[in-house]
Design an enzyme around this catalytic site. Structure first.
Site, PDB file in Angstrom:
ATOM      1  N   CYS A 276      -0.636   5.111   3.613  1.00 20.48           N
ATOM      2  CA  CYS A 276      -1.916   4.759   4.239  1.00 20.48           C
ATOM      3  C   CYS A 276      -1.605   3.750   5.333  1.00 20.48           C
ATOM      4  O   CYS A 276      -0.891   4.062   6.289  1.00 20.48           O
ATOM      5  CB  CYS A 276      -2.919   4.245   3.226  1.00 20.48           C
ATOM      6  SG  CYS A 276      -2.364   2.827   2.251  1.00 20.48           S
ATOM      7  N   ARG A 281      -4.323   2.068  -0.511  1.00 16.99           N
ATOM      8  CA  ARG A 281      -5.071   3.317  -0.674  1.00 16.99           C
ATOM      9  C   ARG A 281      -4.135   4.421  -1.175  1.00 16.99           C
ATOM     10  O   ARG A 281      -4.524   5.271  -1.978  1.00 16.99           O
ATOM     11  CB  ARG A 281      -5.726   3.719   0.657  1.00 16.99           C
ATOM     12  CG  ARG A 281      -6.912   2.855   1.050  1.00 16.99           C
ATOM     13  CD  ARG A 281      -7.477   3.243   2.410  1.00 16.99           C
ATOM     14  NE  ARG A 281      -6.628   2.809   3.522  1.00 16.99           N
ATOM     15  CZ  ARG A 281      -6.883   3.068   4.811  1.00 16.99           C
ATOM     16  NH1 ARG A 281      -7.964   3.772   5.133  1.00 16.99           N
ATOM     17  NH2 ARG A 281      -6.095   2.630   5.771  1.00 16.99           N
TER      18      ARG A 281
END
Lengths: 320, 172
Positions: A276, A281
């Site tokens: 990410c 994430r």
């Protein structure tokens, strides 16, 4: 949801039909299976809020909250939960890296965690940072770890108890792990470059505009110092949130298989890298792929776009 | 004895003598900076949480009338923030603020601090407030790239002040 007493009774009936007088230590109790979990590759990698509410006082369970909102834990947390700050506690302050064996051991000892302690991770942002903390704990081989499905927001939405009381645990004698197993769980930039060159599967879990190169920061966040927008050539776009319901829980196994196996075409024996912008994430996606869908070889490229997008002479693809 | 600076902020002679930056901050804000920057880390966190808890007290009272209302959801903030501005006698400004539920705790705390620290100031004093006091209040431990929205409410208050002044000039 099955009540704890009822669950214990059924567990005894199931596992110990003869010796019903056997009393199990609470740490051996299996999770009262949320029907959704049974279809995941590793059903016991998750607990739901009802299970946690029934096990708050289990001495063999340690609840760990990890958030993006730095003061959220201080405003109230699940009773008995300790706070692990992703940057202060898990990152090295001088090198862009994680804590070493000594630092990890110190965290565990401080919170009274032993290798036998089952850690339940939860946090804000649909468990981004909880997954990140879970992932760091896997670098050091602490396999007795589970995620709270739905994280903090689900617990709060259900009006389950919160407290501002910070728990105190006697320090443990957590033994120093033999190694930090980066090779299994983590991809470095050079490895990601090789991965790209070999055209092996890679998933970019950022927002579509970050992937295309239209923006260099995620919506509602400040620019974190990236010089180039775009994505790693060959990476497929699949934002992390694709795997989550609006209440922060993980989607069902069937829905996840549709996303990653059918739509992205990932095979069980694929060597997959997720990334990410700074690795939080993608920790969420890493957890989904490895624990919920059972992909054997999944690594998180934690350097992610803030490393790749700034690296001199590193190829970038744009679709904007 | 208090003195009034070019921007309408007040300071004591002692403050002026001891601190070159004092002229920049309205006195109530100065007091809050003084309070926070000398607190040990844990107490600082606790006080920030108290401030965050009190953010709701700075929401507009029902039926209150304002000279300017600026409610919007900007990309750099996680939720909607509403700034409500009332101008009182003597050209003094009073802010009320609404925060969406997804706003971070630090931003809530800073909202309380700014309302308490800036209310009653004159427009120019608001526009002159530098943002460098923020780390002195929240401390190095909490200054992170992802806590930058802590500056957001101050910028929105300044924007509202400027909008009000522009409007007033246009009507003059």
């Amino acid at each position: 949801m099955m009540g704890l007493q009822h669950y214990l009774h059924s567990l005894e009936s199931c596992l110990f039909p003869v010796a019903k007088h056997v009393i199990l230590p609470t740490s051996l109790f299996l999770s009262p299976m949320n029907p959704k979990f049974s279809a995941y590759s590793q059903p016991d990698s998750l607990v739901d809020t009802d299970w946690l509410a029934a096990n708050l006082n289990d001495p063999n369970v340690r609840i760990v909250e990890s958030n993006e909102d730095l003061l959220l834990y201080d405003t109230g947390h699940i009773p008995g939960a300790v706070h692990i700050d992703w940057r202060r506690d898990l990152n090295d302050e001088t090198v862009r890296d994680y804590v070493g064996i000594e630092g990890f051991t110190a965290i565990c000892r401080r919170h009274g965690i032993t290798p036998e302690t089952t850690i339940i991770f939860y946090g804000d942002k649909s468990n981004w940072w909880a997954c990140y903390a879970f992932w760091v704990f896997q670098l050091f081989g602490h396999s007795k770890a589970k995620m709270l499905d739905g994280g903090r927001s689900k617990w709060v939405a259900e009006n389950k108890p919160l407290t501002r009381e910070t728990p105190k645990f006697s320090p443990s004698e957590y033994p120093s792990p033999a190694l930090r197993n980066d090779a299994e769980h983590r991809a470095y930039q050079s490895q990601t470059l090789e991965h790209m060159t070999a055209k092996r599967p890679m998933v970019d879990v950022r927002s579509p505009k970050e992937f295309s190169g239209e923006t260099t920061h995620m919506p509602e966040y400040p620019q974190e110092g990236v010089l180039r927008g775009g994505h790693i050539p060959g990476a497929k776009s699949c934002p992390w949130a694709t795997a989550a319901n609006t209440d922060g829980t993980f989607k069902t196994a069937e829905e996840l298989r549709q996303i990653y196996t059918v739509n992205l075409g990932f095979q069980q024996d694929d060597d997959i890298i997720a990334y990410c912008r700074i690795g939080e994430r993608s920790s969420h996606t890493w957890f989904v792929l490895k624990y919920l869908l059972g992909y054997q070889k999944v690594r998180n490229y934690d350097g992610s776009w803030t490393e790749w997008g700034n690296m001199v002479r590193t190829p970038v693809e744009k679709s904007f | 004895m208090m003195e009034v600076g070019r921007n309408g902020a007040t300071w004591s002679a002692l403050q002026l003598k001891n601190h070159s930056n004092y002229f920049m901050y309205p006195e109530p804000l100065n007091d809050l900076i003084d309070l926070f920057e000398h607190l040990p880390e844990q107490e600082r966190r606790e006080n920030l949480v108290v401030m965050a808890d009190n953010a709701k007290r700075h929401e507009p009272a029902e039926g209150a009338i304002f000279d300017l209302e600026d409610v919007r959801k900007d990309e750099e903030c996680t939720d909607t923030v509403g700034i409500y501005l009332r101008i009182d006698e003597g050209d003094k400004l009073y802010f009320s603020v609404t925060l969406g539920p997804m706003v971070q705790t630090l931003t809530k705390a800073m909202t309380s601090i700014l309302c308490r620290g800036l209310n009653g100031s004159k427009p120019q004093a608001i526009l002159d407030v530098p943002a460098d006091f923020v780390p002195r209040i929240i401390g190095a431990e909490l200054v992170r790239l992802r806590s930058q929205t802590v500056y957001y409410v101050l910028s929105r208050m300044k924007t509202a002040t400027k909008m009000y002044l522009d409007r007033r000039r246009a009507l003059a």
